[in-house]
Scaffold this active site. Structure first.
Site, mmCIF file in Angstrom:
data_model
loop_
_atom_site.group_PDB
_atom_site.id
_atom_site.type_symbol
_atom_site.label_atom_id
_atom_site.label_comp_id
_atom_site.label_asym_id
_atom_site.label_seq_id
_atom_site.Cartn_x
_atom_site.Cartn_y
_atom_site.Cartn_z
ATOM 1 N N PRO A 26 0.813 -1.210 0.000
ATOM 2 C CA PRO A 26 0.000 0.000 0.000
ATOM 3 C C PRO A 26 0.854 1.271 0.000
ATOM 4 O O PRO A 26 1.856 1.364 0.712
ATOM 5 C CB PRO A 26 -0.810 -0.131 1.296
ATOM 6 C CG PRO A 26 -0.946 -1.605 1.482
ATOM 7 C CD PRO A 26 0.376 -2.174 1.021
ATOM 8 N N CYS A 27 0.444 2.257 -0.788
ATOM 9 C CA CYS A 27 1.288 3.432 -1.026
ATOM 10 C C CYS A 27 0.982 4.613 -0.123
ATOM 11 O O CYS A 27 1.697 5.622 -0.156
ATOM 12 C CB CYS A 27 1.152 3.870 -2.484
ATOM 13 S SG CYS A 27 -0.506 4.493 -2.905
#
Length: 211
Positions: A26-27
């Site tokens: 996840p960014c």
């Protein structure tokens, strides 16, 4: 498609071996628009869980699987935690093949394209923009490839005939190599032309000569 569930509960040595493991992690914690907690964040920290799964699978298969890993994330990873988070990404992935290698942080910013050459592995990354790949929008993402068994990572991401590469000494000169990565010319996103600095860390710190 087989859904394996929560990555924190997956044992890489117990699932079916595969040739390629691809993951995004996840960014939100790396994005410029986010809180910038980096790899210490609850979401982006799942990168380390993916590395663990890869390590467990490689241990169980005596290094045969996976043959490649592909990581994708936002360009904010380059500047997160003043560049330390991307250095750790490279460090963790390189350590899957050689736990003696040390990847230093460059003196300046990380280039949007680069390559690490190990004794029997390679890592390459570049920023790609969706607008050049048939998508009607600008969406820049880091694409990173690890070849756990050879020097093919750069061949996958780059077009050798259209590039000029700067190479550096191995061993004791690896700190200078990282500086070269930071000071080179960015790889053009719309084409595969440009300069890609190569960080040569073959020789396990025992010295070497330019290639």
């Amino acid at each position: 498609m087989e859904h394996l569930g929560d990555i924190t509960q997956i044992d890489g040595g117990e699932i079916e071996p595969v040739d390629v493991i691809t993951f995004g992690s996840p960014c939100q914690d790396l994005s410029i628009a986010g809180q910038r907690a980096g790899l210490a964040g609850e979401r982006s920290g799942l990168f380390l869980e993916a590395v663990r799964v890869i390590r467990e699978m490689r241990c169980k298969t005596h290094g045969k699987h996976p043959a490649f890993a592909v990581w994708e994330n936002v360009p904010g990873a380059f500047s997160s935690n003043k560049g330390e988070d991307f250095r750790r990404v490279l460090q963790e992935l390189a350590a899957l093949c050689d736990d003696t290698v040390s990847i230093p942080r460059p003196a300046g910013r990380w280039l949007t394209a680069g390559e690490i050459m190990g004794d029997d592995y390679s890592i390459a990354w570049r920023v790609m923009d969706a607008q050049y790949w048939g998508v009607p929008q600008r969406r820049r993402r880091i694409a990173l490839v690890v070849d756990f068994g050879g020097q093919r990572a750069g061949q996958i991401l780059f077009k050798p005939a259209g590039m000029s590469r700067d190479t550096y000494p191995s061993g004791a000169e690896t700190q200078g190599a990282a500086g070269g990565i930071a000071g080179g010319v960015d790889l053009a996103e719309g084409s595969l032309r440009g300069t890609c600095a190569v960080y040569d860390c073959r020789g396990n710190g025992s010295g070497g000569s330019p290639r």
